[in-house]
Motif scaffolding. Structure first.
Motif, PDB file in Angstrom:
ATOM      1  N   VAL A 246       0.833  -1.209   0.000  1.00 32.31           N
ATOM      2  CA  VAL A 246       0.000   0.000   0.000  1.00 32.31           C
ATOM      3  C   VAL A 246       0.865   1.256   0.000  1.00 32.31           C
ATOM      4  CG1 VAL A 246      -1.624   1.361   1.381  1.00 32.31           C
ATOM      5  CG2 VAL A 246      -2.000  -1.085   1.072  1.00 32.31           C
ATOM      6  N   ILE A 247       1.943   1.216   0.806  1.00 33.41           N
ATOM      7  CA  ILE A 247       2.844   2.379   0.864  1.00 33.41           C
ATOM      8  C   ILE A 247       3.501   2.616  -0.490  1.00 33.41           C
ATOM      9  CG2 ILE A 247       5.005   3.248   1.864  1.00 33.41           C
ATOM     10  CD1 ILE A 247       4.193   1.810   4.465  1.00 33.41           C
ATOM     11  N   ILE A 248       3.969   1.514  -1.117  1.00 30.03           N
ATOM     12  CA  ILE A 248       4.611   1.644  -2.426  1.00 30.03           C
ATOM     13  C   ILE A 248       3.626   2.159  -3.464  1.00 30.03           C
ATOM     14  CG2 ILE A 248       5.679   0.357  -4.326  1.00 30.03           C
ATOM     15  CD1 ILE A 248       6.930  -1.471  -2.212  1.00 30.03           C
ATOM     16  N   LEU A 249       2.424   1.551  -3.466  1.00 24.93           N
ATOM     17  CA  LEU A 249       1.408   1.998  -4.418  1.00 24.93           C
ATOM     18  C   LEU A 249       1.016   3.452  -4.157  1.00 24.93           C
ATOM     19  CD1 LEU A 249      -0.933  -1.137  -4.633  1.00 24.93           C
ATOM     20  CD2 LEU A 249       0.610  -0.267  -6.386  1.00 24.93           C
ATOM     21  N   GLY A 250       0.936   3.798  -2.863  1.00 22.93           N
ATOM     22  CA  GLY A 250       0.623   5.183  -2.528  1.00 22.93           C
ATOM     23  C   GLY A 250       1.690   6.139  -3.015  1.00 22.93           C
ATOM     24  N   TYR A 251       2.946   5.718  -2.827  1.00 23.00           N
ATOM     25  CA  TYR A 251       4.055   6.570  -3.298  1.00 23.00           C
ATOM     26  C   TYR A 251       4.011   6.711  -4.808  1.00 23.00           C
ATOM     27  CZ  TYR A 251       8.769   8.151  -4.379  1.00 23.00           C
ATOM     28  OH  TYR A 251       9.828   8.848  -4.879  1.00 23.00           O
ATOM     29  N   VAL A 252       3.855   5.558  -5.487  1.00 26.38           N
ATOM     30  CA  VAL A 252       3.806   5.589  -6.954  1.00 26.38           C
ATOM     31  C   VAL A 252       2.617   6.420  -7.422  1.00 26.38           C
ATOM     32  CG1 VAL A 252       3.458   4.180  -9.024  1.00 26.38           C
ATOM     33  CG2 VAL A 252       5.000   3.398  -7.225  1.00 26.38           C
ATOM     34  N   GLY A 253       1.462   6.204  -6.757  1.00 27.76           N
ATOM     35  CA  GLY A 253       0.274   6.944  -7.156  1.00 27.76           C
ATOM     36  C   GLY A 253       0.416   8.437  -6.975  1.00 27.76           C
ATOM     37  N   LEU A 254       1.096   8.851  -5.913  1.00 24.80           N
ATOM     38  CA  LEU A 254       1.223  10.277  -5.615  1.00 24.80           C
ATOM     39  C   LEU A 254       2.354  10.941  -6.382  1.00 24.80           C
ATOM     40  CD1 LEU A 254       0.633  10.258  -1.754  1.00 24.80           C
ATOM     41  CD2 LEU A 254      -0.948  11.064  -3.492  1.00 24.80           C
ATOM     42  N   PHE A 255       3.497  10.232  -6.500  1.00 25.18           N
ATOM     43  CA  PHE A 255       4.695  10.873  -7.046  1.00 25.18           C
ATOM     44  C   PHE A 255       5.058  10.425  -8.461  1.00 25.18           C
ATOM     45  CE2 PHE A 255       5.158  11.167  -2.449  1.00 25.18           C
ATOM     46  CZ  PHE A 255       5.612  12.460  -2.272  1.00 25.18           C
ATOM     47  N   GLU A 256       4.598   9.233  -8.871  1.00 22.53           N
ATOM     48  CA  GLU A 256       5.055   8.703 -10.157  1.00 22.53           C
ATOM     49  C   GLU A 256       3.937   8.504 -11.181  1.00 22.53           C
ATOM     50  OE1 GLU A 256       8.173   8.406 -10.763  1.00 22.53           O
ATOM     51  OE2 GLU A 256       8.875   8.788  -8.716  1.00 22.53           O
ATOM     52  N   TRP A 257       2.738   8.211 -10.738  1.00 22.66           N
ATOM     53  CA  TRP A 257       1.651   7.906 -11.658  1.00 22.66           C
ATOM     54  C   TRP A 257       1.125   9.207 -12.264  1.00 22.66           C
ATOM     55  CZ3 TRP A 257      -3.634   5.260 -10.249  1.00 22.66           C
ATOM     56  CH2 TRP A 257      -4.216   4.784 -11.429  1.00 22.66           C
ATOM     57  N   GLU A 258       1.453   9.434 -13.508  1.00 21.48           N
ATOM     58  CA  GLU A 258       1.146  10.705 -14.153  1.00 21.48           C
ATOM     59  C   GLU A 258      -0.241  10.646 -14.787  1.00 21.48           C
ATOM     60  OE1 GLU A 258       4.721  10.797 -16.486  1.00 21.48           O
ATOM     61  OE2 GLU A 258       5.615  12.271 -15.132  1.00 21.48           O
ATOM     62  N   ILE A 259      -1.216  11.193 -14.092  1.00 22.15           N
ATOM     63  CA  ILE A 259      -2.612  11.090 -14.510  1.00 22.15           C
ATOM     64  C   ILE A 259      -3.326  12.440 -14.532  1.00 22.15           C
ATOM     65  CG2 ILE A 259      -2.879   8.701 -13.713  1.00 22.15           C
ATOM     66  CD1 ILE A 259      -4.138   9.809 -11.151  1.00 22.15           C
TER      67      ILE A 259
END
Length: 228
Positions: free
Chosen positions: A95-108
């Motif tokens: 969840v932490i990794i997905l949260g990090y990716v979602g917030l900082f890396e997932w360009e949407i």
């Protein structure tokens, strides 16, 4: 045969009870017991004591088995708790990794065009359309999503993650020249491009449309792309 004393009989009784004495001794004990109530009581006492001892042994075995079962159950519980804890930890890390990716890396998140400036539009000799884009909110941009509808409208949509990063030189797509190769895109998509937009279908800036006359791209800009 002289009559044996009670003391001798009492000494022999454990052997008699266990059935390990000789036949002569067994016969003497049984003859003595016929007339001696005291030794009869001693034999009954011996039987009771042995019965109690056997019962204690059985109970101890049961208690030992209970303890073993408790120990086994405890070990199983600890193993299950360990596995459960490992699964929960893995899920939390995920969840932490997905949260990090979602917030900082997932360009949407698309960039609003009211902070975008498109200028210095030009055309190369082979038909590539060149433009200079500048986003003046001081945040970086690393992704342009290409899309095209059935009407021949081609969209270059700038995308960012939810949490933006401050732009630092050397700049990416947020500030500088870029180009779109119309021929390559038409071959790839099997459709004719009629208009090119920067943005989304709802929020867009027109860069080029079929029939538009643009100045020739300078040699300096062409060289910046590696074309000569």
């Amino acid at each position: 045969m002289s009559k044996l004393s009670c003391e001798i009989i009492k000494d022999i009784l454990p052997l008699y009870y266990d059935g390990v004495c000789s036949e002569d001794s067994k016969r003497m004990v049984e003859e003595h017991l016929l007339d001696c109530d005291s030794c009869k009581m001693e034999l009954e006492k011996l039987k009771n004591e042995i019965h109690i001892l056997e019962r204690d042994i059985i109970e101890n075995r049961k208690d030992s088995n209970v303890l073993k079962n408790i120990s086994t159950s405890w070990k199983r519980l600890r193993l299950k708790s360990f596995i459960k804890g490992g699964i929960i930890s893995a899920l939390l890390i995920g969840v932490i990794i997905l949260g990090y990716v979602g917030l900082f890396e997932w360009e949407i998140i698309s960039v609003d065009t009211d902070i975008v400036k498109i200028r210095e539009k030009s055309e190369m000799g082979d038909g590539k359309i060149v433009y200079y884009a500048e986003i003046d909110d001081k945040y970086s941009l690393n992704t342009l999503k290409y899309d095209m509808d059935n009407e021949g409208n081609f969209y270059m949509t700038p995308l960012r993650p939810i949490i933006k990063r401050e732009a630092q030189p050397p700049y990416g797509l947020e500030k500088g020249y870029d180009y779109i190769d119309i021929k390559v895109q038409e071959e790839f998509r099997g459709k004719e491009i009629k208009k090119i937009y920067y943005g989304t279908p709802e929020d867009k800036i027109l860069i080029w449309e079929k029939g538009m006359e643009l100045p020739k791209t300078s040699e300096e800009v062409e060289k910046s792309f590696g074309f000569e």
